[in-house]
Scaffold this motif. Structure first.
Motif, mmCIF file in Angstrom:
data_model
loop_
_atom_site.group_PDB
_atom_site.id
_atom_site.type_symbol
_atom_site.label_atom_id
_atom_site.label_comp_id
_atom_site.label_asym_id
_atom_site.label_seq_id
_atom_site.Cartn_x
_atom_site.Cartn_y
_atom_site.Cartn_z
ATOM 1 N N GLY A 30 -9.064 -37.356 19.007
ATOM 2 C CA GLY A 30 -9.421 -36.994 19.984
ATOM 3 C C GLY A 30 -9.110 -36.796 21.711
ATOM 4 O O GLY A 30 -10.252 -36.412 22.171
ATOM 5 N N SER A 31 -7.891 -37.569 21.846
ATOM 6 C CA SER A 31 -7.008 -36.933 22.763
ATOM 7 C C SER A 31 -6.402 -36.979 23.945
ATOM 8 O O SER A 31 -5.368 -36.563 22.474
ATOM 9 C CB SER A 31 -7.341 -38.763 23.798
ATOM 10 O OG SER A 31 -6.967 -39.310 25.013
ATOM 11 N N TYR A 32 -6.284 -36.021 23.991
ATOM 12 C CA TYR A 32 -4.992 -34.934 24.409
ATOM 13 C C TYR A 32 -5.010 -34.233 26.211
ATOM 14 O O TYR A 32 -5.520 -34.525 27.257
ATOM 15 C CB TYR A 32 -4.685 -33.199 23.906
ATOM 16 C CG TYR A 32 -5.064 -33.764 22.662
ATOM 17 C CD1 TYR A 32 -4.384 -33.448 21.334
ATOM 18 C CD2 TYR A 32 -6.718 -33.644 22.304
ATOM 19 C CE1 TYR A 32 -4.195 -33.617 19.895
ATOM 20 C CE2 TYR A 32 -6.828 -33.510 20.301
ATOM 21 C CZ TYR A 32 -5.871 -33.782 19.427
ATOM 22 O OH TYR A 32 -6.140 -33.851 18.077
ATOM 23 N N SER A 33 -3.397 -34.233 26.453
ATOM 24 C CA SER A 33 -2.943 -33.952 27.742
ATOM 25 C C SER A 33 -3.373 -32.512 28.388
ATOM 26 O O SER A 33 -3.297 -31.543 27.021
ATOM 27 C CB SER A 33 -1.792 -34.061 27.656
ATOM 28 O OG SER A 33 -0.553 -33.439 27.176
ATOM 29 N N THR A 34 -3.494 -32.086 29.138
ATOM 30 C CA THR A 34 -2.980 -30.599 29.847
ATOM 31 C C THR A 34 -2.067 -29.979 29.180
ATOM 32 O O THR A 34 -2.168 -29.027 28.957
ATOM 33 C CB THR A 34 -3.308 -30.174 31.424
ATOM 34 O OG1 THR A 34 -2.853 -31.187 31.661
ATOM 35 C CG2 THR A 34 -4.721 -31.045 31.682
ATOM 36 N N SER A 35 -0.500 -30.595 29.165
ATOM 37 C CA SER A 35 0.387 -29.514 27.872
ATOM 38 C C SER A 35 -0.101 -29.991 26.936
ATOM 39 O O SER A 35 0.139 -28.905 26.548
ATOM 40 C CB SER A 35 1.421 -31.406 28.495
ATOM 41 O OG SER A 35 1.866 -31.118 29.973
ATOM 42 N N ASP A 36 -0.708 -30.821 26.022
ATOM 43 C CA ASP A 36 -0.730 -30.628 24.989
ATOM 44 C C ASP A 36 -1.517 -29.562 24.761
ATOM 45 O O ASP A 36 -1.959 -28.348 23.703
ATOM 46 C CB ASP A 36 -1.421 -31.988 23.893
ATOM 47 C CG ASP A 36 -0.296 -32.908 24.127
ATOM 48 O OD1 ASP A 36 0.553 -32.834 23.935
ATOM 49 O OD2 ASP A 36 -1.177 -34.110 24.314
ATOM 50 N N LEU A 37 -2.850 -29.106 25.776
ATOM 51 C CA LEU A 37 -3.613 -28.279 25.316
ATOM 52 C C LEU A 37 -3.006 -26.637 25.229
ATOM 53 O O LEU A 37 -3.569 -26.172 24.836
ATOM 54 C CB LEU A 37 -4.398 -28.068 26.667
ATOM 55 C CG LEU A 37 -5.901 -27.414 27.330
ATOM 56 C CD1 LEU A 37 -6.932 -27.166 25.313
ATOM 57 C CD2 LEU A 37 -6.825 -27.640 27.668
ATOM 58 N N THR A 61 -11.064 -34.662 24.204
ATOM 59 C CA THR A 61 -10.672 -35.822 25.362
ATOM 60 C C THR A 61 -9.785 -34.765 26.479
ATOM 61 O O THR A 61 -8.681 -35.501 25.496
ATOM 62 C CB THR A 61 -11.130 -37.243 25.852
ATOM 63 O OG1 THR A 61 -12.642 -37.595 25.585
ATOM 64 C CG2 THR A 61 -10.861 -36.946 27.841
ATOM 65 N N ILE A 62 -9.361 -34.123 27.481
ATOM 66 C CA ILE A 62 -8.852 -34.085 27.735
ATOM 67 C C ILE A 62 -7.948 -34.519 29.117
ATOM 68 O O ILE A 62 -8.865 -34.842 30.031
ATOM 69 C CB ILE A 62 -8.649 -32.744 28.234
ATOM 70 C CG1 ILE A 62 -9.031 -31.436 27.382
ATOM 71 C CG2 ILE A 62 -7.523 -31.778 28.859
ATOM 72 C CD1 ILE A 62 -8.301 -31.501 25.994
ATOM 73 N N THR A 63 -6.757 -34.603 29.160
ATOM 74 C CA THR A 63 -6.255 -35.994 30.266
ATOM 75 C C THR A 63 -5.439 -34.817 30.925
ATOM 76 O O THR A 63 -4.781 -34.191 30.299
ATOM 77 C CB THR A 63 -5.975 -37.121 29.626
ATOM 78 O OG1 THR A 63 -4.517 -37.271 28.765
ATOM 79 C CG2 THR A 63 -6.434 -38.315 28.816
ATOM 80 N N GLN A 64 -5.616 -35.653 32.065
ATOM 81 C CA GLN A 64 -4.156 -35.577 33.452
ATOM 82 C C GLN A 64 -3.697 -36.024 34.021
ATOM 83 O O GLN A 64 -4.683 -37.374 34.731
ATOM 84 C CB GLN A 64 -4.698 -33.670 34.497
ATOM 85 C CG GLN A 64 -4.439 -33.530 34.881
ATOM 86 C CD GLN A 64 -4.931 -32.335 35.517
ATOM 87 O OE1 GLN A 64 -6.178 -32.237 36.166
ATOM 88 N NE2 GLN A 64 -4.110 -30.971 36.187
ATOM 89 N N ARG A 65 -1.981 -36.462 33.923
ATOM 90 C CA ARG A 65 -1.622 -37.933 35.142
ATOM 91 C C ARG A 65 -2.446 -39.152 34.380
ATOM 92 O O ARG A 65 -2.851 -39.809 34.810
ATOM 93 C CB ARG A 65 -2.254 -37.794 36.290
ATOM 94 C CG ARG A 65 -0.795 -36.839 36.549
ATOM 95 C CD ARG A 65 -0.894 -36.532 38.168
ATOM 96 N NE ARG A 65 -0.303 -35.387 38.903
ATOM 97 C CZ ARG A 65 -1.080 -34.089 38.910
ATOM 98 N NH1 ARG A 65 -2.086 -34.002 38.658
ATOM 99 N NH2 ARG A 65 -0.107 -33.450 39.293
ATOM 100 N N ASN A 66 -2.768 -39.278 32.436
ATOM 101 C CA ASN A 66 -3.295 -40.524 31.486
ATOM 102 C C ASN A 66 -4.868 -40.357 32.006
ATOM 103 O O ASN A 66 -5.391 -41.588 32.253
ATOM 104 C CB ASN A 66 -2.376 -41.658 32.265
ATOM 105 C CG ASN A 66 -1.016 -40.922 31.345
ATOM 106 O OD1 ASN A 66 -1.285 -40.283 30.408
ATOM 107 N ND2 ASN A 66 -0.208 -41.734 31.803
#
Length: 89
Positions: free
Chosen positions: A6-13, A30-35
């Motif tokens: 349920g949590s991914y980075s913008t790169s994953d997106l 949840t989408i994270t950017q720089r953790n």
């Protein structure tokens, strides 16, 4: 650092958008950017439910509060203050 469901980075997106969208249809993602959490993807039903709930909330002031509710509020504050004084004794 292992990924939690349920949590991914913008790169994953950008690399796994189809998988992430499929997951977001089941539960918020949840989408994270720089953790740091930056965005949440959720299905339209959850979004509409949240929007409907937020519409029910209203902002008011003591001046616009109905008299009956204001009396209840005053009584609650007075009761709390009295209990606090007894607790300090």
């Amino acid at each position: 650092m292992p990924k939690t469901s349920g949590s991914y980075s913008t790169s994953d997106l950008s690399r796994k958008s189809g998988d992430i969208i499929a997951e977001a249809l089941r539960h918020p993602v949840t989408i994270t950017q720089r953790n740091k959490p930056r965005l949440v993807l959720l299905n339209i039903e959850d979004y509409q439910r949240l929007m409907k709930q937020s519409d029910r909330r209203a902002v008011g002031t003591i001046e616009t509060m109905p008299d009956e509710l204001f009396s209840e509020f005053e009584n609650a504050v007075e009761t709390y203050a009295n209990e606090d004084e007894v607790g300090r004794s």
